[in-house]
Scaffold this motif. Structure first.
Motif, PDB file in Angstrom:
ATOM      1  N   MET A  25       0.839  -1.183   0.000  1.00  0.00           N
ATOM      2  CA  MET A  25       0.000   0.000   0.000  1.00  0.00           C
ATOM      3  C   MET A  25       0.886   1.249   0.000  1.00  0.00           C
ATOM      4  O   MET A  25       1.926   1.276   0.626  1.00  0.00           O
ATOM      5  N   ALA A  26       0.398   2.257  -0.682  1.00  0.00           N
ATOM      6  CA  ALA A  26       1.144   3.506  -0.806  1.00  0.00           C
ATOM      7  C   ALA A  26       0.399   4.634  -0.103  1.00  0.00           C
ATOM      8  O   ALA A  26      -0.822   4.599   0.031  1.00  0.00           O
ATOM      9  N   LYS A  27       1.147   5.633   0.332  1.00  0.00           N
ATOM     10  CA  LYS A  27       0.503   6.786   0.951  1.00  0.00           C
ATOM     11  C   LYS A  27       0.096   7.789  -0.112  1.00  0.00           C
ATOM     12  O   LYS A  27       0.699   7.873  -1.191  1.00  0.00           O
ATOM     13  N   VAL A  28      -0.934   8.556   0.188  1.00  0.00           N
ATOM     14  CA  VAL A  28      -1.436   9.613  -0.689  1.00  0.00           C
ATOM     15  C   VAL A  28      -1.627  10.861   0.167  1.00  0.00           C
ATOM     16  O   VAL A  28      -2.206  10.784   1.251  1.00  0.00           O
ATOM     17  N   ILE A  29      -1.135  11.981  -0.324  1.00  0.00           N
ATOM     18  CA  ILE A  29      -1.350  13.258   0.338  1.00  0.00           C
ATOM     19  C   ILE A  29      -2.444  13.985  -0.433  1.00  0.00           C
ATOM     20  O   ILE A  29      -2.302  14.274  -1.616  1.00  0.00           O
ATOM     21  N   HIS A  30      -3.557  14.260   0.241  1.00  0.00           N
ATOM     22  CA  HIS A  30      -4.691  14.965  -0.365  1.00  0.00           C
ATOM     23  C   HIS A  30      -4.656  16.402   0.128  1.00  0.00           C
ATOM     24  O   HIS A  30      -4.668  16.654   1.330  1.00  0.00           O
ATOM     25  N   VAL A  31      -4.612  17.340  -0.804  1.00  0.00           N
ATOM     26  CA  VAL A  31      -4.642  18.762  -0.478  1.00  0.00           C
ATOM     27  C   VAL A  31      -5.947  19.330  -1.014  1.00  0.00           C
ATOM     28  O   VAL A  31      -6.199  19.306  -2.219  1.00  0.00           O
TER      29      VAL A  31
END
Length: 81
Positions: free
Chosen positions: A1-7
């Motif tokens: 699993m990968a991280k996602v940064i939501h802005v």
């Protein structure tokens, strides 16, 4: 699993009408936006507790880190319905 940064931008940015942006890292956020547009510096976000699905709210944006869930390769027979 990968991280996602939501802005999620809560204030308009002159060069775009888009409000929601997704990045693979905190550093990638600053390849598109300035600290003034996000309301926080890179160093601040790196130490602000985003890991573990954290959220940071600034005067300009809501920044969240989440986990990108992927299906195992071939687990669904290749259907993308």
């Amino acid at each position: 699993m990968a991280k996602v940064i939501h802005v999620h931008l809560t204030r308009p940015v002159a060069r775009t009408k888009q409000r929601d942006w997704y990045f693979g890292s905190i550093s990638a956020v600053y390849s598109v936006f300035t600290p003034e547009e996000v309301g926080a510096t890179r160093g601040y976000l790196l130490h602000a507790g985003l890991s573990g699905n954290g959220t940071v709210v600034t005067k300009c944006a809501i920044i969240k880190q989440s986990t990108l869930i992927r299906n195992a390769r071939g687990a669904d027979g290749g259907n993308d319905d």
